[in-house]
Design a protein around this motif. Structure first.
Motif, mmCIF file in Angstrom:
data_model
loop_
_atom_site.group_PDB
_atom_site.id
_atom_site.type_symbol
_atom_site.label_atom_id
_atom_site.label_comp_id
_atom_site.label_asym_id
_atom_site.label_seq_id
_atom_site.Cartn_x
_atom_site.Cartn_y
_atom_site.Cartn_z
ATOM 1 N N PHE A 124 0.830 -1.202 0.000
ATOM 2 C CA PHE A 124 0.000 0.000 0.000
ATOM 3 C C PHE A 124 0.870 1.260 0.000
ATOM 4 C CE2 PHE A 124 -2.247 3.269 2.508
ATOM 5 C CZ PHE A 124 -3.306 3.502 1.658
ATOM 6 N N LEU A 125 1.900 1.236 0.843
ATOM 7 C CA LEU A 125 2.812 2.385 0.927
ATOM 8 C C LEU A 125 3.516 2.598 -0.412
ATOM 9 C CD1 LEU A 125 3.802 4.390 3.115
ATOM 10 C CD2 LEU A 125 5.785 2.920 3.387
ATOM 11 N N LYS A 126 3.977 1.501 -1.010
ATOM 12 C CA LYS A 126 4.693 1.592 -2.295
ATOM 13 C C LYS A 126 3.778 2.178 -3.373
ATOM 14 C CE LYS A 126 5.600 -1.730 -5.238
ATOM 15 N NZ LYS A 126 5.844 -3.102 -5.645
ATOM 16 N N GLU A 127 2.580 1.653 -3.459
ATOM 17 C CA GLU A 127 1.636 2.125 -4.483
ATOM 18 C C GLU A 127 1.308 3.601 -4.280
ATOM 19 O OE1 GLU A 127 -0.333 0.418 -6.856
ATOM 20 O OE2 GLU A 127 0.173 -1.676 -6.513
ATOM 21 N N SER A 128 1.111 4.003 -3.019
ATOM 22 C CA SER A 128 0.769 5.398 -2.729
ATOM 23 C C SER A 128 1.934 6.328 -3.082
ATOM 24 C CB SER A 128 0.411 5.575 -1.254
ATOM 25 O OG SER A 128 -0.698 4.801 -0.928
ATOM 26 N N VAL A 129 3.144 5.904 -2.739
ATOM 27 C CA VAL A 129 4.319 6.739 -3.031
ATOM 28 C C VAL A 129 4.513 6.880 -4.543
ATOM 29 C CG1 VAL A 129 6.847 6.816 -2.866
ATOM 30 C CG2 VAL A 129 5.488 6.302 -0.847
ATOM 31 N N VAL A 130 4.310 5.781 -5.272
ATOM 32 C CA VAL A 130 4.451 5.828 -6.735
ATOM 33 C C VAL A 130 3.431 6.798 -7.334
ATOM 34 C CG1 VAL A 130 4.137 4.497 -8.863
ATOM 35 C CG2 VAL A 130 5.482 3.552 -6.999
ATOM 36 N N LEU A 131 2.193 6.732 -6.861
ATOM 37 C CA LEU A 131 1.160 7.639 -7.371
ATOM 38 C C LEU A 131 1.480 9.082 -7.001
ATOM 39 C CD1 LEU A 131 -1.529 8.036 -8.812
ATOM 40 C CD2 LEU A 131 -2.686 7.646 -6.644
ATOM 41 N N PHE A 132 1.932 9.291 -5.758
ATOM 42 C CA PHE A 132 2.319 10.633 -5.303
ATOM 43 C C PHE A 132 3.409 11.199 -6.211
ATOM 44 C CE2 PHE A 132 5.200 13.315 -2.829
ATOM 45 C CZ PHE A 132 4.331 14.248 -2.295
ATOM 46 N N GLY A 133 4.446 10.391 -6.453
ATOM 47 C CA GLY A 133 5.546 10.830 -7.318
ATOM 48 C C GLY A 133 5.074 11.110 -8.735
ATOM 49 N N SER A 134 4.199 10.246 -9.255
ATOM 50 C CA SER A 134 3.702 10.432 -10.622
ATOM 51 C C SER A 134 2.958 11.757 -10.753
ATOM 52 C CB SER A 134 2.746 9.302 -11.005
ATOM 53 O OG SER A 134 3.334 8.075 -10.782
ATOM 54 N N ILE A 135 2.106 12.047 -9.770
ATOM 55 C CA ILE A 135 1.324 13.297 -9.833
ATOM 56 C C ILE A 135 2.263 14.510 -9.763
ATOM 57 C CG2 ILE A 135 -0.409 14.712 -8.660
ATOM 58 C CD1 ILE A 135 -1.717 12.088 -7.695
ATOM 59 N N VAL A 136 3.207 14.476 -8.826
ATOM 60 C CA VAL A 136 4.109 15.621 -8.650
ATOM 61 C C VAL A 136 4.965 15.825 -9.904
ATOM 62 C CG1 VAL A 136 6.075 16.487 -7.328
ATOM 63 C CG2 VAL A 136 4.139 15.487 -6.139
ATOM 64 N N ILE A 137 5.494 14.731 -10.451
ATOM 65 C CA ILE A 137 6.337 14.838 -11.646
ATOM 66 C C ILE A 137 5.525 15.356 -12.835
ATOM 67 C CG2 ILE A 137 7.607 13.475 -13.374
ATOM 68 C CD1 ILE A 137 8.614 11.756 -10.990
ATOM 69 N N PHE A 138 4.313 14.835 -12.997
ATOM 70 C CA PHE A 138 3.475 15.293 -14.105
ATOM 71 C C PHE A 138 3.141 16.775 -13.958
ATOM 72 C CE2 PHE A 138 -0.619 16.041 -16.168
ATOM 73 C CZ PHE A 138 -0.326 15.605 -17.460
ATOM 74 N N MET A 139 2.868 17.215 -12.721
ATOM 75 C CA MET A 139 2.567 18.638 -12.506
ATOM 76 C C MET A 139 3.791 19.506 -12.779
ATOM 77 S SD MET A 139 0.095 18.582 -9.189
ATOM 78 C CE MET A 139 -0.423 20.273 -9.260
ATOM 79 N N ALA A 140 4.968 19.010 -12.395
ATOM 80 C CA ALA A 140 6.203 19.768 -12.640
ATOM 81 C C ALA A 140 6.451 19.896 -14.142
ATOM 82 C CB ALA A 140 7.377 19.068 -11.960
ATOM 83 N N ILE A 141 6.232 18.796 -14.878
ATOM 84 C CA ILE A 141 6.424 18.835 -16.339
ATOM 85 C C ILE A 141 5.425 19.814 -16.972
ATOM 86 C CG2 ILE A 141 6.197 17.477 -18.459
ATOM 87 C CD1 ILE A 141 7.267 15.070 -16.837
ATOM 88 N N THR A 142 4.176 19.750 -16.522
ATOM 89 C CA THR A 142 3.156 20.662 -17.044
ATOM 90 C C THR A 142 3.545 22.113 -16.771
ATOM 91 O OG1 THR A 142 1.505 18.982 -16.545
ATOM 92 C CG2 THR A 142 0.677 21.172 -17.020
ATOM 93 N N ALA A 143 4.037 22.378 -15.554
ATOM 94 C CA ALA A 143 4.453 23.744 -15.197
ATOM 95 C C ALA A 143 5.591 24.204 -16.095
ATOM 96 C CB ALA A 143 4.869 23.785 -13.731
ATOM 97 N N LEU A 144 6.561 23.310 -16.337
ATOM 98 C CA LEU A 144 7.707 23.672 -17.187
ATOM 99 C C LEU A 144 7.248 23.985 -18.615
ATOM 100 C CD1 LEU A 144 10.500 21.200 -16.033
ATOM 101 C CD2 LEU A 144 10.462 23.678 -15.784
ATOM 102 N N VAL A 145 6.344 23.173 -19.134
ATOM 103 C CA VAL A 145 5.825 23.395 -20.490
ATOM 104 C C VAL A 145 5.108 24.753 -20.560
ATOM 105 C CG1 VAL A 145 4.130 22.592 -22.187
ATOM 106 C CG2 VAL A 145 5.659 20.959 -21.087
ATOM 107 N N LEU A 146 4.309 25.049 -19.537
ATOM 108 C CA LEU A 146 3.580 26.324 -19.523
ATOM 109 C C LEU A 146 4.538 27.513 -19.420
ATOM 110 C CD1 LEU A 146 0.513 25.409 -17.271
ATOM 111 C CD2 LEU A 146 0.482 25.940 -19.704
ATOM 112 N N VAL A 147 5.585 27.366 -18.586
ATOM 113 C CA VAL A 147 6.585 28.437 -18.459
ATOM 114 C C VAL A 147 7.296 28.651 -19.797
ATOM 115 C CG1 VAL A 147 8.811 29.025 -17.419
ATOM 116 C CG2 VAL A 147 6.959 28.213 -15.985
ATOM 117 N N ALA A 148 7.669 27.544 -20.466
ATOM 118 C CA ALA A 148 8.345 27.642 -21.765
ATOM 119 C C ALA A 148 7.419 28.289 -22.796
ATOM 120 C CB ALA A 148 8.756 26.238 -22.240
ATOM 121 N N PHE A 149 6.158 27.921 -22.773
ATOM 122 C CA PHE A 149 5.170 28.474 -23.690
ATOM 123 C C PHE A 149 5.019 29.979 -23.456
ATOM 124 C CE2 PHE A 149 0.630 28.868 -25.117
ATOM 125 C CZ PHE A 149 0.876 28.556 -26.442
ATOM 126 N N ALA A 150 4.903 30.366 -22.181
ATOM 127 C CA ALA A 150 4.767 31.793 -21.847
ATOM 128 C C ALA A 150 6.013 32.560 -22.268
ATOM 129 C CB ALA A 150 4.534 31.943 -20.339
#
Lengths: 82, 133
Positions: A51-77
Motif C-alpha cells: 500500500f505504501l509503495k503504491e501510494s508513493v508511486v502515485l504521489f511521485g507520478s502526480i508531482v512529476i506530471f505537474m512539474a512537467i506541465t508547469a515547465l511546459v507552460l513556463v516555456a510556452f509563456a
C-alpha cells in the motif's frame, strides 16, 4: 486561555500565507491525501508495504506530471513574451 | 453473504452510501473493511481539518462560495452546521488562506464522494457475488 479556547481560536482565524512561490508547496500534503485515498479505493486487500509503495508511486507520478506541465507552460509563456 | 431481495439489496446500498456520507469510512466499515475505513476516515478528516486550520471556518461559505460549499458538504452533513455559523459573515477570510483552505476542504469532500461510490459499488459486487474489486 483554556485548551478549548485555544483550539477554537486556531480554527476561527486564518493562517498568514503570502502569495509567494513557496506557497505552492501547500499542494504536497493534498497530493499525499489524494494518493492515499485513491489507492485505498483501488486495492481490495491492504498490505502495509504494498500500500505504501503504491501510494508513493502515485504521489511521485502526480508531482512529476505537474512539474512537467508547469515547465511546459513556463516555456510556452516565455516563447510568447520574448 | 446471503442473497437479499432486490429491494433489500437497493436499501443496503443506500444505507452504505448514507453511512459513508455521515462519517467518512463508515460505508467501508459496514462492509467489514476495517483497514480501508480507518485509512479513509483519518485521511479525509485530516485533510478537512487542515483546510479549516489554514483558512478558518470562514472558508465554508454557503452564501458567497456555493460551488465550493457543495463539494465541502460531501465530507459530512455536519459541514452544514458550520455553514450555519459562518452564514452571518462573522469569519471573513481572503487571499491565499481562503483559496488553499477551500481547495483542501473541497478536495476532501470529493475524495469522500469517491469513497462513497466505491463502497456502494463493493456492496453491489458482494451482493451479486461478482469477483474483483
Amino acid at each position: 486561555m483554556s485548551i478549548a479556547a485555544y483550539i477554537m481560536a486556531t480554527f476561527t482565524t486564518p493562517e498568514h500565507i503570502g502569495v509567494t512561490p513557496l506557497s505552492m508547496l501547500w499542494l504536497l500534503p493534498l497530493v499525499a491525501s489524494i494518493s492515499v485515498v485513491y489507492k485505498t479505493t483501488k486495492l481490495p486487500k491492504i498490505k502495509f508495504v504494498n500500500f505504501l509503495k503504491e501510494s508513493v508511486v502515485l504521489f511521485g507520478s502526480i508531482v512529476i506530471f505537474m512539474a512537467i506541465t508547469a515547465l511546459v507552460l513556463v516555456a510556452f509563456a516565455w516563447l510568447i513574451t520574448e | 453473504m446471503a442473497k437479499r431481495s432486490k429491494e433489500g439489496h437497493i436499501a443496503f446500498m443506500l444505507v452504505v452510501g448514507l453511512m459513508g456520507w455521515l462519517v467518512p469510512g463508515a460505508g467501508h466499515l459496514m462492509l467489514n473493511e476495517k483497514k480501508h475505513a480507518i485509512i479513509i476516515f483519518v485521511t479525509i478528516a485530516l485533510t478537512f481539518a487542515m483546510g479549516l486550520y489554514i483558512g478558518s471556518i470562514g472558508i465554508i461559505n454557503p452564501i458567497g462560495a456555493k460551488p465550493w460549499y457543495v463539494a465541502q458538504l460531501m465530507n459530512s452533513p455536519a459541514v452544514a452546521a458550520i455553514g450555519q455559523m459562518t452564514r452571518t459573515g462573522d469569519y471573513p477570510v481572503f487571499g491565499r488562506p481562503n483559496e488553499i483552505g477551500q481547495i483542501y476542504t473541497s478536495i476532501a469532500g470529493l475524495l469522500n464522494l469517491l469513497c462513497i461510490v466505491n463502497a456502494v459499488y463493493w456492496a453491489h459486487l458482494r451482493q451479486t457475488g461478482a469477483e474483483g474489486e
